[in-house]
Design a protein around this motif. Sequence first.
Motif, PDB file in Angstrom:
ATOM      1  N   HIS A 267     -28.382  10.302  46.912  1.00  0.00           N
ATOM      2  CA  HIS A 267     -27.871  11.640  47.222  1.00  0.00           C
ATOM      3  C   HIS A 267     -26.941  11.583  48.435  1.00  0.00           C
ATOM      4  O   HIS A 267     -27.117  12.302  49.413  1.00  0.00           O
ATOM      5  CB  HIS A 267     -29.020  12.599  47.498  1.00  0.00           C
ATOM      6  CG  HIS A 267     -29.979  12.783  46.365  1.00  0.00           C
ATOM      7  ND1 HIS A 267     -30.904  11.830  45.996  1.00  0.00           N
ATOM      8  CD2 HIS A 267     -30.163  13.821  45.508  1.00  0.00           C
ATOM      9  CE1 HIS A 267     -31.607  12.285  44.966  1.00  0.00           C
ATOM     10  NE2 HIS A 267     -31.179  13.478  44.650  1.00  0.00           N
TER      11      HIS A 267
ATOM     12  N   SER B 244     -40.577  23.250  45.602  1.00  0.00           N
ATOM     13  CA  SER B 244     -39.306  23.536  46.269  1.00  0.00           C
ATOM     14  C   SER B 244     -38.453  24.358  45.300  1.00  0.00           C
ATOM     15  O   SER B 244     -38.910  25.385  44.790  1.00  0.00           O
ATOM     16  CB  SER B 244     -38.633  22.235  46.712  1.00  0.00           C
ATOM     17  OG  SER B 244     -37.482  22.505  47.473  1.00  0.00           O
TER      18      SER B 244
ATOM     19  N   THR C  51     -37.426  23.390  42.323  1.00  0.00           N
ATOM     20  CA  THR C  51     -37.352  22.575  41.117  1.00  0.00           C
ATOM     21  C   THR C  51     -38.545  22.785  40.206  1.00  0.00           C
ATOM     22  O   THR C  51     -39.665  22.998  40.667  1.00  0.00           O
ATOM     23  CB  THR C  51     -37.281  21.084  41.536  1.00  0.00           C
ATOM     24  OG1 THR C  51     -36.234  20.941  42.475  1.00  0.00           O
ATOM     25  CG2 THR C  51     -37.044  20.183  40.381  1.00  0.00           C
TER      26      THR C  51
END
Length: 304
Positions: free
Chosen positions: A60, A291, A293
């Motif tokens: 990321h 979170s 997700t």
Amino acid sequence: MSARITASIYTSHVPAIGVAMDLGKTGEPYWQPLFAGYEPAREWIASHMPDVVILVYNDHGNAFSLEMIPTFALGMAPSYEPADEGWGARPVPNVDGHPALSAHIAQSVIQQDFDLTLVNDMLVDHGLTVPLSIMFGQPDAWPCRVVPLAVNVVQYPVPSGRRCLQLGRAIRRAVERFDDDLDIQVWGTGGMSHQLQGPRAGLINQPWDTAFMDRLIADPVGLADMPHIDYLREAGSEGIELVMWLIARGAMADCADAAGGADLAGGADAAGGAGRAAPSVAHRLYHVPASNTAVGQLILEDRS
Ligand code: DHB
Ligand code: FE
């Protein structure tokens, strides 16, 4: 005896799951049901411990920054340190690699016409360490070696589902030609539906996620034809991480090409399946939220 792929695991890699473990919060009401849901997977792997995990994940913007983004980057190193993603490196063990297996996979897969980027030195971010934490908890050392395979799902164009499935097939062929008695699992990580920014931030699509898992199990070759726009529209901008699950799925026996890999680059997939038994589902989990997700987890065992 040659190395063999025995199972594949599919799992989200939400950084907050790692943080919850690192800070001792897994018993809190928000996290407790999710970690209870992980228990069967942890029990399964305790009795199916691989020698090596080929861990498909995305960086990321940590190991590679945004200055250079390889499409498929294979870790070649003897070990990998956790990256500092802005709040200090995670307090988890370094990851031991398997340079000889990496070198063999590079040789075999590149000869099968996949242009891998070879990475001799890299840090690993939550995309790789959180799946290890999910499966293995908090040991002093990780219980197996890891060959990292980082896939670009950050900047378009990202690889197609079909390319990912074919790479999985090529990896299986490589492993079957590695002359060492190793039990190897391939893990596909990321997903499920999530979008981290913009007007649709927070998007979760449970029916789509469920259908994706169903097709991943029963119709991987058909699923590999799904275009990027479907992932984006239905599973959010970060839902595209799910294409990486197709690499792990392509490495299972039933996806092996009948001709022994003569035409991996071919478009037609009539040979998909090759008459080999579909894998069995050892574990399946879906949980919302973690979170931003939807969390999915799947374990498929090869029956051949
Ligand atoms: C979240 C999920 C991710 O896949 C990621 O890479 C970063 C953050 C999240 O839900 O917070
Ligand atoms: Fe991610």
